[in-house]
Motif scaffolding. Structure first.
Motif: not given
Lengths: 415, 415
Positions: A259-280
């Motif tokens: 179904d084109d209308e329905r996608r999962p929410r994507m959670f990119a998980c990092q660790a505090e000690g190296c979290a460039p994507i989280v900061r961005g």
């Protein structure tokens, strides 16, 4: 013979490049493979795929290898999707699953991307490959390169888990230890490219690892009867898997298989000690600034700068997900908790996902009834340095024939 | 609901015992499960099985669990059967395959037997289990017991590979280290059975591990399109897998799913340092004398005395196979050879199979055209102590920004 790939494309500006030649990046940024999806749709159905062998090559019409004889395979794919009722109960979730990528060749999800990169490298005549790695990617590339008869050079930080180093040695790869992080490994590798003429298999500098990783999304769709889950928690270093799954869902929607209308929410998980994507993500940026002084027990997340940062952040935002950091101190605790409740030995990177999920479930941002999938991207057994930190302080050591007061032992150990 | 098991049987004297009660051994010797095979034949076909999920529960009519809700699963089974052309060329064999059991939960074939033992233990109300182990069995039992919420005690020699110990710790098992061999572990375990009321999951003292292991034979048959290979090389410690496969072939023949006249020659492979079955085979005995001063790098083969010795030897002889010992000094060399040719990281126990196979192929006792299958029973990555012995004597260690003379490095490393 032949694939359904039409060309390689630079997502930033739409530039098209020829997939029949060896390609790396365009203007320093990644390329992705595009397919003739209407032709794929005519060529194969979900029902036909269901009858094929249980490995990732069942999706061959959506993969880039031109000639089947170039496939370098160790039987990878169709990792189990394991229901986790006891962990779900602990977190307040009724529909929690772990996709266990530790059950792949070399014990990690890296097998998916590297089997594809090495198959295409063989197809395009490459005889020497090199890779910078935080750990499992090196072991996977070395194994597939060995099988293909291609010479392999692996650049890894000196503090990479021991098992990653020795698994590369075993298959005959040349291991270069670098007193730095994965970025330093990459820079040293590139300093040798001209002299050594090796093909650079770095994350997203090689266009086909993403096609291998995308099979995580294809399998997940098939395993969920072509109805995608509500939320996906994925440990994000270089991010190829998250980008790949997002691409897979798009291709499946275009094929009309989901179904084109329905996608999962994507959670990119990092660790505090190296979290460039989280900061961005938190700053609302599209490109993530390199993370200074990166350090985390989760060696696979020690990636201060990801070439595909914008692709990760785009997917996370389009999906209405988030990028979140786990508490560094929580990782071994979650490894023990998940292992003791479910018998699944999560790698520390995936333990980071559980910490993030626990917080979001607590705050109601992931709801009880939602189908939630966490990726275990590698076998904890490969992280000996981390596991020895999980040993009990006291050990019972017995001699043959010893008389043991079992009741006392039980009282001390099972209190 | 319900299984097709009719009873448990003592192979030595035919005594029948009730499978609905918790059973261990009869007169000190193993019990095996018997099925109503005509009823199985009416209930399911090979075509129906082909459409089921790719794990060992696809053969559920040939498995002993009564109620599906008692199944304790981590997605085990359908390990890949990998063609090995380059290794075959080295050994003079045109049809050589490795069934790679390292791609199972906890990275070894032990998952098969222990998922079955723990499922049945749960079904029969067990709350505490114990096992003596040479390594991987402990890790597998601990994982499945954790998932089932059953308390686990694991008895292992002090020199068991480190990873086996810490994987048990991680899932919360109680690990008891014994200054001896697996037989000493078993004796100490049994000294505690009365006080601790644990259910003993020792090899062949528990009747259902063999049913789990038998799925190696069922899968192999299905993967070979229901035409069995000519020769099977199997690393033999306790021997449950070899016995289980032989039983599987018998059941498949009775079901009419394979040709009854054609069975593989079964080769039980051990290492010189601990080869009780080989000695029993060579002496023409049915029961093997315990092997004194057992010592071998292949920790899983450190089994000086196997409760099912007669079942192993019977199967080997009926099949016109043999029991053979690998040279102790050959093991790491074969690990390197197979890894560098095929990218498959064999455990040392399976390296023993390759040494035996190489000798038999050399002597023409296994012929070039014969379909030959070797079992890789576990991931080499779990044998850190062995792998560190495979590291190169010299390492290239670089600092970020270093100027490297790549041509010189290449000359030294790729000579």
């Amino acid at each position: 013979m032949g694939s359904f790939v039409t060309h390689l494309e630079a997502p930033l500006d739409g530039t098209r490049l020829d997939h029949r030649a060896l390609q790396t990046v365009h203007a320093g940024r990644p390329l992705v493979a595009r397919y003739d999806l209407p032709a794929v749709r005519r060529a194969v159905s979900r029902e036909q795929i269901a009858r094929r062998a249980p490995n990732l090559w069942r999706y061959r019409e959506l993969l880039p290898v031109e000639d089947e004889r170039n496939v370098v395979s160790l039987g990878e794919g169709m990792s189990p999707l394991v229901r986790c009722e006891r962990l779900g109960e602990r977190l307040g979730l009724d529909d929690l699953w772990i996709k266990d990528e530790s059950q792949l060749p070399t014990g990690s999800f890296k097998a998916r991307g590297l089997c594809m990169a090495i198959s295409r490298a063989r197809e395009l005549g490459v005889t020497r490959v090199a890779i910078p790695t935080a750990g499992n990617a090196g072991g996977a590339m070395a194994a597939y390169a060995a099988r293909a008869g291609i010479e392999a050079w692996v650049f890894m930080p000196v503090d990479t888990p021991l098992v990653n180093r020795v698994e590369c040695d075993l298959v005959g790869a040349r291991v270069v230890l670098v007193e730095g992080l994965i970025g330093d490994c990459g820079a040293l590798l590139r300093s040798g490219t001209e002299a050594m003429q090796w093909f650079d298999c770095s994350t997203l500098r090689e266009p086909y690892r993403i096609e291998g990783k995308k099979t995580m999304g294809l399998e997940l769709a098939e395993q969920c009867d072509w109805r995608l889950p509500d939320a996906i928690f994925y440990p994000t270093g270089g991010g190829t898997g998250l980008i790949g799954m997002w691409k897979a869902f798009d291709e499946l929607a275009q094929l009309g298989w989901i179904d084109d209308e329905r996608r999962p929410r994507m959670f990119a998980c990092q660790a505090e000690g190296c979290a460039p994507i989280v900061r961005g993500f938190e700053r609302g940026e599209r490109f993530a600034e390199p993370f200074a002084n990166a350090h985390t027990l989760a060696s696979g997340l020690r990636v201060p700068s990801a070439l595909g940062d914008f692709m990760i952040l785009d997917a996370v935002r389009e999906s209405h997900g988030a990028a979140c950091a786990a508490g560094e101190a929580s990782l071994t605790g979650w490894m023990r908790t998940v292992a003791s409740l479910e018998g699944i030995a999560l790698c520390p990177e995936s333990a980071a996902c559980i910490d993030v999920l626990a917080k979001l479930a607590e705050r109601g941002e992931v709801r009880r009834h939602e189908r939630t999938v966490v990726f275990n991207t590698g076998a904890a057994q490969k992280y000996v340095e981390v596991l020895t930190g999980c040993e009990p302080a006291r050990r019972l050591v017995l001699r043959p024939g010893a008389a043991v007061d079992w009741k006392r032992v039980s009282g001390e150990w099972c209190a």
